[in-house]
Write an enzyme that holds these catalytic residues in place. Sequence first.
Site, short mmCIF file in Angstrom:
data_model
loop_
_atom_site.label_atom_id
_atom_site.label_comp_id
_atom_site.label_asym_id
_atom_site.label_seq_id
_atom_site.Cartn_x
_atom_site.Cartn_y
_atom_site.Cartn_z
N ASP A 1 0.39 3.60 2.38
CA ASP A 1 0.52 4.04 3.59
C ASP A 1 -0.48 5.36 3.78
O ASP A 1 -1.56 5.13 3.04
CB ASP A 1 1.81 4.62 4.28
N ASP B 1 1.05 -1.13 0.00
CA ASP B 1 -0.23 0.07 0.01
C ASP B 1 0.86 1.26 0.22
O ASP B 1 2.13 1.15 0.16
CB ASP B 1 -0.96 0.13 1.32
N1 ADE Z 1 1.21 1.18 5.72
C1 ADE Z 1 1.55 0.39 6.72
N2 ADE Z 1 2.10 0.90 8.02
C2 ADE Z 1 2.76 -0.12 8.57
N3 ADE Z 1 2.61 -1.40 8.55
C3 ADE Z 1 2.39 -2.04 7.39
N4 ADE Z 1 2.43 -3.19 6.87
C4 ADE Z 1 1.86 -3.14 5.68
N5 ADE Z 1 1.41 -1.66 5.22
C5 ADE Z 1 1.91 -1.06 6.18
#
Ligand code: ADE
Length: 310
Positions: A223, A221
């Site tokens: 974040d 992703d």
């Molecule tokens: N955006 C994110 N922040 C922290 N851990 C994660 N693991 C997968 N995506 C994450």
Amino acid sequence: MTGGQTACFRDVRIGVIGGTGLYSLDGLDVVETVAVETPWGPPSGPITIAESSRGHKIAFLARHGPSHHVLPSEVNYRANIAALKSLGVQVILAFSAVGSLREEIRPGDFVLIDQIIDRTKGVRADSFFTGTGVTAHASFGEPVSAALRALVAGHSGAVPAIAIHASGTSVCMEGPAFSTRAESNLYRSWGASVINMTNIPEAKLAREAEITYAVVCMATDYDAWRESTEPVTVAEVMKTMTVNAANAKALLLAALPDLEQAAYCDPAAALTQPEAGSMQYAFQQPPEKQAAAAGRDKLRFIFPTYFGAK
Ligand SMILES: Nc1ncnc2[nH]cnc12
Ligand SMILES: CSC[C@H]1O[C@H](OP(=O)(O)O)[C@H](O)[C@@H]1O
């Protein structure tokens, strides 16, 4: 094995830690499943031991347990690393689902991070020496093995559909809630590449245990920083991880023959050399003071060289 016993070192030199979305090792024959107890308690779950077609053993442990029931802050990282070490593990290749903090690191891409920023909040037990009466300071300026990263990067061709970034900096946050947009932007301003919740203390403890360690960070992703994208959710992470898990297994199976060669067959042990024996420079006290330390029995479990067989 029960807590307090001397470790029974077996010839399982390679360990794999699976993170979110990676709960088993496919493509290898599992020959044994072991429940290991350590002086720091039990690891996240049973460790499966598989045998490659070349006859070498590979241990696998799911970081959050086989059904992902352990929160990142509550993983018993000491038990996980100690359990693997007690089986004889000298090299750990770990996998972690991460958020991308960079446009060019797309969900699905992998990053072989070389640096880590610790944003955990002091609630995780992060040293084998805590409470033992032995003072030691591991060298951690280079938290990840460059040789292991290079070995894995050499097999990028096994997953041609994705980019495997050869370096990067991860931020390890406490969680379990994901970051705010302001935090996500702060980490970007620090130059970080990806974010997760598990690199610390896992990498630190592997170093204390003199295990050669690298982690394949799998972007799931963007974040919370990207204005054009909704902030990350678990649903988004798990959706991307179904593809990432297949790519992770393909990369691991491609790298395994070289990894086995380096771990089992290289008489110079070049891959593991920087970490093996590195703690000999870490002890603060003279050996006679260490010998009298209350936690000596505990430390013997992972450090038979320094704390003597019983
Ligand atoms: N955006 C994110 N922040 C922290 N851990 C994660 N693991 C997968 N995506 C994450
Ligand atoms: C379920 S998303 C957050 C979770 O995913 C990552 O886990 P891991 O590093 O074990 O793959 C991240 O670190 C968080 O623990």
